[in-house]
Design an enzyme around this catalytic site. Structure first.
Site, PDB file in Angstrom:
ATOM      1  N   ASP A  21    -105.312 -27.234 -22.243  1.00 34.72           N
ATOM      2  CA  ASP A  21    -106.186 -26.095 -21.910  1.00 34.72           C
ATOM      3  C   ASP A  21    -107.544 -26.182 -22.603  1.00 34.72           C
ATOM      4  OD1 ASP A  21    -103.952 -24.898 -20.516  1.00 34.72           O
ATOM      5  OD2 ASP A  21    -103.199 -24.293 -22.485  1.00 34.72           O
TER       6      ASP A  21
ATOM      7  N   LYS B  47    -110.515 -29.723 -19.750  1.00 34.64           N
ATOM      8  CA  LYS B  47    -110.633 -31.091 -19.229  1.00 34.64           C
ATOM      9  C   LYS B  47    -111.117 -31.114 -17.788  1.00 34.64           C
ATOM     10  CE  LYS B  47    -106.367 -32.172 -20.204  1.00 34.64           C
ATOM     11  NZ  LYS B  47    -106.029 -30.961 -20.996  1.00 34.64           N
TER      12      LYS B  47
ATOM     13  N   LYS C 212    -113.204 -29.244 -16.027  1.00 33.97           N
ATOM     14  CA  LYS C 212    -114.658 -29.169 -15.863  1.00 33.97           C
ATOM     15  C   LYS C 212    -115.334 -30.451 -16.319  1.00 33.97           C
ATOM     16  CE  LYS C 212    -118.876 -27.850 -17.838  1.00 33.97           C
ATOM     17  NZ  LYS C 212    -119.615 -26.800 -18.533  1.00 33.97           N
TER      18      LYS C 212
ATOM     19  N   ASN D  92     -97.491 -29.523 -13.726  1.00 32.90           N
ATOM     20  CA  ASN D  92     -97.531 -28.524 -14.795  1.00 32.90           C
ATOM     21  C   ASN D  92     -98.887 -28.495 -15.483  1.00 32.90           C
ATOM     22  OD1 ASN D  92     -97.168 -31.099 -15.842  1.00 32.90           O
ATOM     23  ND2 ASN D  92     -96.008 -30.413 -17.611  1.00 32.90           N
TER      24      ASN D  92
ATOM     25  N   GLY E  67    -102.625 -27.593 -15.326  1.00 30.27           N
ATOM     26  CA  GLY E  67    -103.580 -26.823 -14.552  1.00 30.27           C
ATOM     27  C   GLY E  67    -105.026 -27.129 -14.898  1.00 30.27           C
ATOM     28  N   HIS E  68    -105.863 -27.254 -13.879  1.00 30.27           N
ATOM     29  CA  HIS E  68    -107.298 -27.435 -14.063  1.00 30.27           C
ATOM     30  C   HIS E  68    -108.018 -26.418 -13.182  1.00 30.27           C
ATOM     31  CE1 HIS E  68    -106.521 -31.056 -16.243  1.00 30.27           C
ATOM     32  NE2 HIS E  68    -106.137 -31.740 -15.195  1.00 30.27           N
ATOM     33  N   THR E  69    -108.962 -25.709 -13.751  1.00 27.09           N
ATOM     34  CA  THR E  69    -109.795 -24.798 -12.977  1.00 27.09           C
ATOM     35  C   THR E  69    -111.211 -25.354 -12.943  1.00 27.09           C
ATOM     36  OG1 THR E  69    -108.476 -22.874 -13.613  1.00 27.09           O
ATOM     37  CG2 THR E  69    -110.692 -22.460 -12.782  1.00 27.09           C
TER      38      THR E  69
ATOM     39  N   ARG F  69     -83.176 -44.674 -14.880  1.00 26.62           N
ATOM     40  CA  ARG F  69     -83.113 -45.579 -13.724  1.00 26.62           C
ATOM     41  C   ARG F  69     -82.361 -44.986 -12.541  1.00 26.62           C
ATOM     42  NH1 ARG F  69     -81.039 -50.150 -17.733  1.00 26.62           N
ATOM     43  NH2 ARG F  69     -79.855 -48.291 -18.234  1.00 26.62           N
TER      44      ARG F  69
ATOM     45  N   GLN G 121    -102.356 -32.157 -20.017  1.00 19.93           N
ATOM     46  CA  GLN G 121    -101.889 -31.550 -21.261  1.00 19.93           C
ATOM     47  C   GLN G 121    -102.807 -31.946 -22.432  1.00 19.93           C
ATOM     48  OE1 GLN G 121     -99.062 -33.351 -19.453  1.00 19.93           O
ATOM     49  NE2 GLN G 121     -98.860 -31.502 -18.293  1.00 19.93           N
TER      50      GLN G 121
ATOM     51  N   THR H  20    -103.451 -21.715 -16.189  1.00 20.29           N
ATOM     52  CA  THR H  20    -103.792 -21.904 -14.784  1.00 20.29           C
ATOM     53  C   THR H  20    -102.540 -21.998 -13.919  1.00 20.29           C
ATOM     54  OG1 THR H  20    -105.811 -23.075 -15.388  1.00 20.29           O
ATOM     55  CG2 THR H  20    -105.012 -23.416 -13.157  1.00 20.29           C
TER      56      THR H  20
ATOM     57  N   GLY I 226     -99.822 -18.667 -15.673  1.00 21.44           N
ATOM     58  CA  GLY I 226    -100.350 -17.337 -15.932  1.00 21.44           C
ATOM     59  C   GLY I 226     -99.961 -16.800 -17.296  1.00 21.44           C
TER      60      GLY I 226
ATOM     61  N   SER J 199    -120.263 -23.185 -20.706  1.00 22.39           N
ATOM     62  CA  SER J 199    -119.745 -22.232 -19.723  1.00 22.39           C
ATOM     63  C   SER J 199    -118.861 -23.014 -18.760  1.00 22.39           C
ATOM     64  CB  SER J 199    -120.889 -21.542 -18.960  1.00 22.39           C
ATOM     65  OG  SER J 199    -121.188 -22.216 -17.760  1.00 22.39           O
TER      66      SER J 199
END
Length: 430
Positions: A13, A16, A18, A38, A40-42, A144, A224, A299, A302, A415
Site C-alpha cells: 500500500d 506502487k 501510481k 490480492n 490492489g493498485h489505484t 506439484r 505487496q 483497494t 476495503g 498526490s
C-alpha cells in the site's frame, strides 16, 4: 537504457500503482512477477480512477506490452472480470497488449474456500489473509499439483491435473468439515474461461528475453511489500511468495543480469493491513488522523489500515534485502499540517537497543520504537512538482529519511495524480 524493478519497501500500500504507471510512460514492457489478485493498485489518470488487482499497472497505457509472469498465481475468472471492467472504461486489451505466462499456476475456487475456512477455524493466530486463495494456490504449486495456464489447452491433461489436486484437497476438506469438491462443476468452470485465458497465453520467458536483446525498456512490477515477503517479512504474518526484487528474475524467466535499477516505493509514514507486529503503530488520535488524511483503506478488501510513524529501521532493512538503488517517497502531502513528526530510528527490546527487526515473531512483538522528533510544516505540499515548491521542513524531513535508511530519494510523489511527481533520478537513465 536500464531495466527497472519496482518493489514496495514496507507492508504494501505504498503507492506502487501510481509510480509504476508514471514510469510506464518510459517503458516498453511492464511485467508482474509475483502475487495474485490480492494486490490492489489505484491509478488516477486524467481524473479517471482505475482499480487494478491482477493486471499490470501499465495496462492503462496505450502502446505498451503488459505481462503476467510465471511467478504470479492467476485467478482466471477474476482476470476475465477485470479485463471486462477496464474495457468498459475505454482501455483496449488484446493479445498484442497483454501476455500471460503459459506456466503460471491457476487459483481455483477450492483455493479461496480453503483459505477462508482456515482463517475461520484458526484457534492459534489469524494470519489476516484476503481469503482469495493466494496461499493455497502457491502451496499447490510447490506441491506439484497445480493446474497451469497451458493445461487449459488439452482436455485430458486438464482432467488429470484436477484429479491430482482433488486427492489432496478433498482430504483437507474432510478434516475441516467441508463437503468434497464437485469435480464436474470445477472442470466445466475451467472450460468456460479456457478460450479467453489461452488467447493471452505465451512463453513469457522468451518474450522477455527477446525484449531485452532488442534493447526494449522493461519495468518489473512487484505486489505487496517486502515486509510481507515469505522469507524476509514478519513471518508468519506474510504473503505466500517472495516479494523482494530478486523474484523479478525468477518470476518472469529472465536472468538477474537484466535488472539495472531497483526502485523501492516508500510511504512517508507506515501502514499495514491484517495481523502481525507493527512497532511504530499509533493507536491514538494521531494514527486516526493519518488514516483519514491518507484514505487508508485497502483497494481489494476495503479493510482499514493500521497507521504509524515512519519506521526507518524497517525501510533500511528492506532496502538491503532488495538491493534498492533509490526510493520513491509517496504521500508526503498526508503529513501537511502536523506540528511535529516522529521517525523510528531503533528499537528497545527488553533494555537492548536494536538497529534491525529481529527474526523471531515473539521478539518482534516486544520491540518498542525509539523515536527522533522533527518539526512539521503548515504549508501544503500537495501537487508539488519541484523541490522549490516544498516547505523547508518538508525537505529536511526527506533528507533525514535518506540519511537514516542509507538510500537516496529518486522520486517524490505529492498526490495521487500521475504528474504530481518530483523526479530526482530517472531510473531508466541511471
Amino acid at each position: 537504457m536500464a531495466n527497472v524493478v519496482v518493489v514496495g519497501c514496507q507492508w504494501g500500500d505504498e503507492g506502487k500503482g501510481k509510480i509504476v504507471d508514471w514510469l510506464s510512460e518510459r517503458a516498453d514492457v511492464i511485467a508482474r512477477f509475483q502475487g495474485g489478485h490480492n494486490a490492489g493498485h489505484t491509478l488516477v489518470v486524467d481524473g479517471t480512477v482505475f482499480k487494478l488487482s491482477l493486471l499490470p499497472s501499465g495496462i492503462v497505457r496505450p502502446g505498451k506490452l503488459s505481462v503476467i509472469g510465471n511467478g504470479v498465481v492467476l485467478d482466471p475468472w477474476h482476470l476475465v472480470e477485470e479485463i471486462a471492467k477496464l474495457r468498459k472504461q475505454g482501455v483496449a486489451i488484446t493479445p498484442e497488449t497483454l501476455m500471460i505466462a503459459e506456466n503460471a499456476a491457476l487459483i481455483l475456487p477450492i483455493h479461496g474456500e480453503l483459505d477462508r475456512a482456515r482463517e475461520a477455524q484458526s484457534t492459534v493466530a489469524r494470519i489476516g489473509t484476503t481469503g482469495r486463495g493466494i496461499g493455497p494456490a502457491y502451496e499447490d504449486k510447490v506441491g506439484r499439483r497445480s493446474v497451469r495456464v497451458a493445461d487449459l489447452a488439452d482436455a485430458a491433461t486438464l482432467e488429470r491435473r484436477v484429479d491430482r489436486a482433488l486427492v489432496h484437497h478433498d482430504a483437507l476438506r474432510r478434516g475441516l468439515g467441508m463437503d468434497p469438491v464437485d469435480r464436474d462443476a470445477l472442470l466445466d468452470a475451467l472450460r468456460g474461461v479456457a478460450d479467453e485465458v489461452l488467447s493471452y497465453a505465451a512463453p513469457v520467458w522468451r518474450v522477455m528475453n527477446d525484449a531485452r536483446r532488442a534493447g526494449r525498456r522493461i519495468l518489473f512490477e512487484g505486489a505487496q511489500g517486502a515486509l510481507l515477503d515469505v522469507d524476509f517479512g514478519t513471518y508468519p504474518f506474510v504473503t505466500s511468495s517472495n516479494v523482494i526484487a530478486g523474484q523479478a528474475a525468477t518470476g518472469t524467466g529472465i536472468g538477474p543480469g537484466a535488472i539495472d535499477f531497483v526502485l523501492g516505493i516508500v510511504k512517508a509514514y507506515t501502514t499495514r493491513v491484517g495481523e502481525g507486529p507493527f512497532p511504530a503503530e499509533l493507536n491514538d488520535a494521531t494514527g486516526e488522523r493519518l488514516g483519514e488524511r491518507g484514505r487508508e483503506f485497502g483497494t481489494v478488501t476495503g479493510r482499514k489500515r493500521r497507521c504509524g510513524w515512519f519506521d526507518a529501521v524497517l525501510v533500511r532493512q528492506t532496502c538491503a534485502t532488495s538491493g534498492v538503488s533509490g526510493i520513491a517517497l509517496t504521500k508526503l502531502d498526508v503529513l501537511d499540517g502536523f506540528d511535529e513528526l516522529k521517525i523510528c530510528t531503533g528499537y528497545d527490546l527488553d533494555g537492548e537497543r536494536l538497529d534491525h527487526l529481529p527474526t523471531a515473531s515473539e521478539r518482534q512483538a516486544r520491540c518498542v520504537p525509539v523515536y527522533e522528533t522533527l518539526p512539521g510544516w503548515s504549508e501544503s505540499t500537495e501537487g508539488a512538482r519541484s523541490w522549490a515548491d516544498l516547505p523547508g521542513n518538508a525537505v529536511k524531513y526527506v533528507r533525514r529519511i535518506e540519511e537514516l535508511i542509507g538510500c537516496p530519494v529518486a522520486l517524490l510523489s505529492t498526490s495521487p495524480e500521475r504528474e504530481d511527481t518530483i523526479l530526482v533520478t530517472d531510473p531508466f537513465e541511471d
